[in-house]
Design a protein around this motif. Structure first.
Motif, short mmCIF file in Angstrom:
data_model
loop_
_atom_site.label_atom_id
_atom_site.label_comp_id
_atom_site.label_asym_id
_atom_site.label_seq_id
_atom_site.Cartn_x
_atom_site.Cartn_y
_atom_site.Cartn_z
N GLY A 297 -3.15 -12.15 -38.42
CA GLY A 297 -2.11 -12.82 -39.20
C GLY A 297 -2.57 -14.18 -39.72
N GLN A 298 -3.32 -14.92 -38.89
CA GLN A 298 -3.78 -16.24 -39.33
C GLN A 298 -4.85 -16.10 -40.41
N VAL A 299 -5.74 -15.12 -40.28
CA VAL A 299 -6.75 -14.88 -41.32
C VAL A 299 -6.06 -14.53 -42.64
N SER A 300 -5.05 -13.69 -42.55
CA SER A 300 -4.32 -13.31 -43.76
C SER A 300 -3.68 -14.53 -44.42
N PHE A 301 -3.11 -15.43 -43.60
CA PHE A 301 -2.50 -16.63 -44.15
C PHE A 301 -3.55 -17.55 -44.77
N VAL A 302 -4.67 -17.70 -44.10
CA VAL A 302 -5.76 -18.53 -44.64
C VAL A 302 -6.21 -17.99 -45.99
N ASN A 303 -6.38 -16.67 -46.08
CA ASN A 303 -6.78 -16.06 -47.36
C ASN A 303 -5.79 -16.39 -48.47
N SER A 304 -4.50 -16.42 -48.12
CA SER A 304 -3.48 -16.62 -49.14
C SER A 304 -3.40 -18.06 -49.62
N THR A 305 -4.02 -18.98 -48.88
CA THR A 305 -3.93 -20.40 -49.24
C THR A 305 -5.19 -20.94 -49.88
N LYS A 306 -6.16 -20.09 -50.13
CA LYS A 306 -7.41 -20.55 -50.74
C LYS A 306 -7.46 -20.15 -52.21
N THR A 307 -8.15 -20.95 -53.00
CA THR A 307 -8.23 -20.69 -54.43
C THR A 307 -9.52 -19.98 -54.83
N VAL A 308 -10.33 -19.63 -53.86
CA VAL A 308 -11.49 -18.78 -54.11
C VAL A 308 -11.37 -17.57 -53.20
N LYS A 309 -11.96 -16.47 -53.58
CA LYS A 309 -11.82 -15.23 -52.83
C LYS A 309 -13.03 -15.01 -51.94
N GLY A 310 -12.76 -14.64 -50.69
CA GLY A 310 -13.84 -14.27 -49.79
C GLY A 310 -13.98 -15.24 -48.63
N LEU A 311 -13.90 -14.72 -47.40
CA LEU A 311 -14.05 -15.55 -46.22
C LEU A 311 -15.41 -16.24 -46.19
N ARG A 312 -16.42 -15.59 -46.72
CA ARG A 312 -17.76 -16.18 -46.64
C ARG A 312 -17.85 -17.46 -47.44
#
Length: 427
Positions: A297-312
């Motif tokens: 759930g936290q990873v999903s939230f982090v993804n939603s708050t970034k303006t670039v795509k990709g955890l890397r």
């Protein structure tokens, strides 16, 4: 007598037609499978869970307003050797062990004690205060919104009433415990939030345990219902007021704001039969299991708050951790990080508050003049004074102001640009 068979002799190199090239078949060594090298072991042992002591007898107790006592490196070293350090580890790690292999949905409403229900109601009311102190119009700025201070004032005004709902009728006890609660929403002077404020929320819950208001049968609900609800409230606050990350390492940190969802979340997934650490890269897994498992759930939230795509790109540490083969190693790593990066960091712990229920160690500096910069007024105090730093410069706690990534995502949505995350040019 039969003639003996002629003896075969190796051809001489001097004989005509004989090649001087050696027989390579006899010279090439036999191929053997390569042995897989073992990954280097971490020399730092996984921190164990100390025994959680029983709550003290508070029938004749002297309470005190919590204040900062870690004012130097020596103070921090005394804390790391103190019973309070062991108490905090016992509390946090004990809660993590209570939710091993347990999804959030396993704790039903009928399983909740009256105290847990009251705490959840308090968090519901705290979220409603956000709408009573709407953010100021700041022209697209991604730095913290000053209306956050109005929210903190409302929370402070309501705190005594909320704590009396929990059964606290001693004014001194209410004053001590509510200090941790109010500090758990962030800092009004700097308009920021980080793992130190998150820790304040856990110390608030620990204080309730020390007062006998929370029992060990409540531990699962404390993590899977109360802490999860606190996370959702903080997400509303962060997105509303654009709280800046406190002591952020940018993309090189685990998360700009939270730490404990990953520690508790790893415990939840410790022996899961099919969700592996690589699942954080699978959108379907995040969507299907994010509500049940805090890590996802936290990873999903982090993804939603970034303006670039990709955890890397935006969270390389989370990306690196996903290559680990088992949740057991991640669980151990998160324990090490909590000890070293939260409790073990002077820039984080110099803002920690000690009272009577979570006491300072003998020999630590005397109480600071104020529990926090907030008491001196949001505009009057210099956040770079009154505390120590590791090394030279301002340090992690009060370096250059970092605009909120949450604010960037929200501003993109306001402009109709939030339908999809922007890819970096070479992605």
């Amino acid at each position: 007598m039969a003639a003996s068979a002629p003896t075969q002799t190796s051809p001489s190199p001097s004989q005509p037609g004989v090649s001087l090239i050696p027989n390579l078949k006899d010279r090439i060594p036999k191929l053997e499978p390569r042995r897989r090298r073992q990954a280097p072991s971490n020399p730092t042992p996984v921190p164990r869970t100390p025994s959680l002591p029983s709550p003290p007898d508070t029938s004749d107790w002297t309470y005190k307003i919590p204040s900062r006592r870690i004012l130097s490196r020596k103070d921090h070293e005394l804390f790391l050797e103190s019973p309070t350090y062991q108490l905090i580890n016992a509390w946090v790690f004990g809660l993590a062990e209570a939710v091993v292999d347990t999804p959030c949905s396993a704790v039903r409403d009928g399983d909740l004690s009256d105290r847990i229900k009251t705490i959840l109601n308090i968090l519901d009311e705290a979220e409603k205060l956000v709408y009573e102190s709407p953010p100021n119009e700041q022209g697209g700025s991604r730095f913290g919104n000053k209306a956050f201070r109005g929210f903190l004032d409302l929370a402070k005004d309501n705190s005594p009433k909320w704590h009396r709902q929990l059964g606290l009728d001693n004014d001194d006890a209410v004053a001590e415990v509510s200090t941790y609660f109010c500090q758990s929403f962030g800092n009004g002077s700097r308009i920021d939030y980080g793992s130190g404020h998150e820790l304040n929320f856990m110390i608030w819950l620990l204080s309730l345990y020390q007062l006998g208001l929370l029992q060990k049968p409540d531990f699962k609900a404390v993590v899977l219902r109360v802490f999860v609800r606190y996370l959702s409230v903080m997400r509303v606050i962060q997105m509303t007021y654009y709280l800046e990350p406190a002591g952020s390492h940018g993309v090189w940190g685990l998360d700009d704001y939270q730490f404990l969802p990953f520690l508790f979340g790893a415990a939840q997934l410790l022996y899961h039969p099919f969700i592996t650490p690589r699942a954080i890269h699978q959108d379907l897994s995040l969507e299907e299991f994010g509500a049940d498992y805090m890590y996802l759930g936290q990873v999903s939230f982090v993804n939603s708050t970034k303006t670039v795509k990709g955890l890397r790109w935006h969270s390389p540490m989370l990306d690196d951790i996903s290559s680990v083969k088992s949740w057991t190693k991640i669980d151990g790593g998160m324990r090490r990080m909590f000890v070293s990066e939260v409790l073990g960091k002077l820039p984080v712990m110099q803002h920690f508050l000690f009272g009577s229920l979570v006491p300072a160690a003998d020999g630590m500096s005397e109480d600071a003049a104020a529990a926090d910069e907030d008491t001196a007024g949001p505009e009057s105090s210099d956040p770079h004074t009154g505390h120590a730093h590791e090394g030279k410069g301002w340090g992690d706690c009060c370096g250059i102001k970092v605009p909120s990534s949450l604010a960037a995502a929200q501003e993109m949505k306001k402009r109709g640009l939030g339908e999809g995350l922007r890819r970096i040019p070479f992605d």
